[in-house]
Design a protein around this motif. Structure first.
Motif, mmCIF file in Angstrom:
data_model
loop_
_atom_site.group_PDB
_atom_site.id
_atom_site.type_symbol
_atom_site.label_atom_id
_atom_site.label_comp_id
_atom_site.label_asym_id
_atom_site.label_seq_id
_atom_site.Cartn_x
_atom_site.Cartn_y
_atom_site.Cartn_z
ATOM 1 N N ALA A 123 0.805 -1.205 -0.018
ATOM 2 C CA ALA A 123 0.073 -0.063 0.006
ATOM 3 C C ALA A 123 0.748 1.287 0.036
ATOM 4 O O ALA A 123 0.341 2.225 -0.418
ATOM 5 C CB ALA A 123 -0.924 -0.154 1.377
ATOM 6 N N ASP A 124 1.987 1.194 0.586
ATOM 7 C CA ASP A 124 3.005 2.230 0.627
ATOM 8 C C ASP A 124 4.046 2.018 -0.530
ATOM 9 O O ASP A 124 4.158 0.881 -1.290
ATOM 10 C CB ASP A 124 3.581 2.143 2.209
ATOM 11 C CG ASP A 124 4.323 3.578 2.293
ATOM 12 O OD1 ASP A 124 4.100 4.528 1.615
ATOM 13 O OD2 ASP A 124 4.632 3.506 3.575
ATOM 14 N N ASP A 125 5.297 2.896 -0.522
ATOM 15 C CA ASP A 125 6.142 2.872 -1.433
ATOM 16 C C ASP A 125 7.255 1.800 -0.700
ATOM 17 O O ASP A 125 8.355 2.401 -0.396
ATOM 18 C CB ASP A 125 6.861 4.349 -1.693
ATOM 19 C CG ASP A 125 5.825 5.089 -2.312
ATOM 20 O OD1 ASP A 125 4.773 4.805 -2.819
ATOM 21 O OD2 ASP A 125 6.511 6.312 -2.481
ATOM 22 N N VAL A 126 6.994 0.669 -0.851
ATOM 23 C CA VAL A 126 7.818 -0.484 -0.312
ATOM 24 C C VAL A 126 7.826 -1.649 -1.139
ATOM 25 O O VAL A 126 6.819 -1.953 -1.747
ATOM 26 C CB VAL A 126 7.241 -0.738 1.054
ATOM 27 C CG1 VAL A 126 5.658 -1.536 1.040
ATOM 28 C CG2 VAL A 126 8.071 -1.649 1.881
ATOM 29 N N ALA A 127 8.509 -2.494 -1.242
ATOM 30 C CA ALA A 127 8.846 -3.661 -1.882
ATOM 31 C C ALA A 127 9.568 -4.953 -1.052
ATOM 32 O O ALA A 127 10.550 -4.390 -0.233
ATOM 33 C CB ALA A 127 9.558 -3.479 -3.232
ATOM 34 N N ILE A 128 9.148 -5.870 -1.078
ATOM 35 C CA ILE A 128 9.961 -7.098 -0.436
ATOM 36 C C ILE A 128 10.740 -7.701 -1.341
ATOM 37 O O ILE A 128 10.257 -8.490 -2.102
ATOM 38 C CB ILE A 128 8.928 -8.135 0.264
ATOM 39 C CG1 ILE A 128 7.838 -7.491 1.126
ATOM 40 C CG2 ILE A 128 9.663 -9.015 0.939
ATOM 41 C CD1 ILE A 128 8.395 -6.584 2.393
ATOM 42 N N VAL A 129 11.863 -7.448 -1.396
ATOM 43 C CA VAL A 129 12.925 -7.903 -2.447
ATOM 44 C C VAL A 129 13.637 -9.298 -1.921
ATOM 45 O O VAL A 129 13.482 -9.530 -0.605
ATOM 46 C CB VAL A 129 14.129 -6.727 -2.845
ATOM 47 C CG1 VAL A 129 13.241 -5.583 -3.479
ATOM 48 C CG2 VAL A 129 14.866 -6.375 -1.713
ATOM 49 N N ALA A 130 14.351 -10.063 -2.740
ATOM 50 C CA ALA A 130 15.180 -11.017 -2.363
ATOM 51 C C ALA A 130 16.518 -10.981 -3.174
ATOM 52 O O ALA A 130 16.716 -11.577 -4.052
ATOM 53 C CB ALA A 130 14.442 -12.415 -2.639
ATOM 54 N N SER A 131 17.409 -10.379 -2.548
ATOM 55 C CA SER A 131 18.655 -10.009 -3.342
ATOM 56 C C SER A 131 19.544 -11.335 -3.603
ATOM 57 O O SER A 131 20.127 -11.204 -4.730
ATOM 58 C CB SER A 131 19.643 -9.102 -2.221
ATOM 59 O OG SER A 131 19.899 -9.884 -1.054
#
Length: 409
Positions: A371-379
């Motif tokens: 909902a916000d300016d966020v991401a769940i990345v996986a480097s």
């Protein structure tokens, strides 16, 4: 002392309440059944008198229809760049049958899901491509539905005929004009096949051939596609010169096609999703591979940064949901599988959708949408995706809203 175990203290010594998690039922749902990408082709072919179709989209019938899908060209992005897209900007008031409103993509707002919705006329829970990567219940592996890796039988994965196939069977001159590399892909076969595929390398060649094919039948349905607005957005971001150059180019392509429409024709310019640039900082890009708390109890991480399917080890689904909601619930809509389904994220039965039995366990035990300016990345496990500047997938307006611009001859 500045705080306590239960939260920071106010000057008066009381404890601030923790932010309440976002309610998954309050997420801005796609308008399945009345204004989503899945409703476009059923409306088009209903107007061409193909049996078995109806739609609530306010589109006037046309004998010859071309759909030009520009990958990544969201409604809000287009409206924010009138100088780069002067022709498309003049068409904004024509969107959605002259209402000046956008369509919505489905959830997640990602290419494989959206193209399947366009081609089949079904929401994600019915066609069965509910994300970028999802678990294959038969193997326990993640399946990339864009690249179709690892291989599985496409026609078992998505068994429904496409709208193109049904239109072709009803005597409509039907074809797709796209890059040659897409002709034999499984995604094309199960989402966009029907009639004849014509491969052309350049955008100009595609526009010219699409216009030619549109004129080739008394009733025609032509689909054409351009990918690099999305490609440049992922690589450089939607605030980049490279992205703006692509927008200028695709604006000229759309005008080139519009100027060649044969009589009794309609052109619809749409997209599969929008895009948002996410900053490269630890608060904005939370790295799953380095976060022990988010990893606890998780067997597979699917989806993409802005729309995650989380698959728990047996017996841990409740704990994983509780942790993800506690850690991320003020910035993402975090739902259990049944909660997301009941909220209508993947389509509702009353809207011609619902989640089919074969699709149920493709959806994560936990589903998280930004909902916000966020991401769940996986480097470590997703290095290429984690390096992308522009991302999409969630239900925010910049990602979910897409144009449906119209030109008639």
């Amino acid at each position: 002392m500045s705080g306590s175990a239960t939260g920071p203290l106010t000057p008066a010594g009381s404890v601030w309440p923790e932010p309440a998690p976002l309610d998954p039922r309050a997420a801005p749902l796609p308008r399945y059944g009345s204004g989503s990408l899945a409703d476009l082709l059923p409306a088009v072919v209903a107007g061409q008198e193909v049996p078995g179709f109806r739609s609530d989209l306010p589109l006037a019938p046309a004998d010859r229809v071309c759909v030009f899908l520009i990958d990544g060209l969201g409604w809000e992005l287009l409206r924010a760049h009138p100088a780069e897209a002067p022709f498309l900007t003049t068409l904004l008031s024509s969107s959605l049958g002259g209402t000046g409103a956008p369509l919505t993509a489905g959830f997640p707002s990602t290419t494989a899901t959206s193209l399947a919705s366009v081609g089949t006329g079904l929401p994600p829970g019915a066609h069965g491509l509910p994300g970028y990567t999802v678990a294959d219940p038969a193997t326990g592996q993640l399946m990339n539905q864009l690249r179709w890796q690892p291989w599985t039988d496409p026609y078992l994965w998505q068994p429904y005929p496409t709208v193109f196939q049904r239109a072709d069977a009803a005597g409509v001159h039907t074809c797709q004009v796209s890059a040659p590399t897409f002709e034999e892909t499984p995604l094309t076969k199960i989402a966009l096949s029907g009639g004849t595929f014509h491969g052309r390398l350049s955008g100009e060649e595609r526009m010219d051939l699409a216009a030619e094919q549109l004129a080739a039948g008394d009733r025609s349905l032509v689909y054409t596609y351009y990918s690099e607005v999305d490609g440049k957005g992922h690589r450089f971001g939607v605030d980049s010169a490279e992205w703006r150059d692509q927008l200028r180019y695709v604006d000229r392509l759309a005008q080139r096609l519009a100027e060649q429409l044969p009589p009794r024709a309609a052109l619809y310019v749409t997209a599969d999703h929008g895009m948002i640039d996410i900053p490269f900082d630890p608060e904005s890009r939370i790295d799953f591979d380095e976060d022990w708390e988010l990893r606890a109890g998780v067997a597979l991480l699917g989806g993409e940064g802005r729309a995650r399917h989380v698959y728990a080890v047996p017996g841990a689904a409740g704990d994983v949901l509780a942790v993800w909601r506690e850690v991320l619930g003020d910035r993402m809509w975090v739902a259990g599988r049944d909660e997301a389904i009941e909220a209508g994220w993947f389509g509702r039965p009353e809207d011609g959708g619902g989640v089919a039995e074969r699709v149920y366990r493709r959806i994560g035990d936990v589903v998280a949408a930004a909902a916000d300016d966020v991401a769940i990345v996986a480097s470590e496990t997703e290095p290429k995706e984690s390096a992308m500047v522009g991302l999409h997938g969630s239900m925010t307006p910049v990602e979910q809203l897409v144009p449906l611009l119209e030109v008639r001859s």
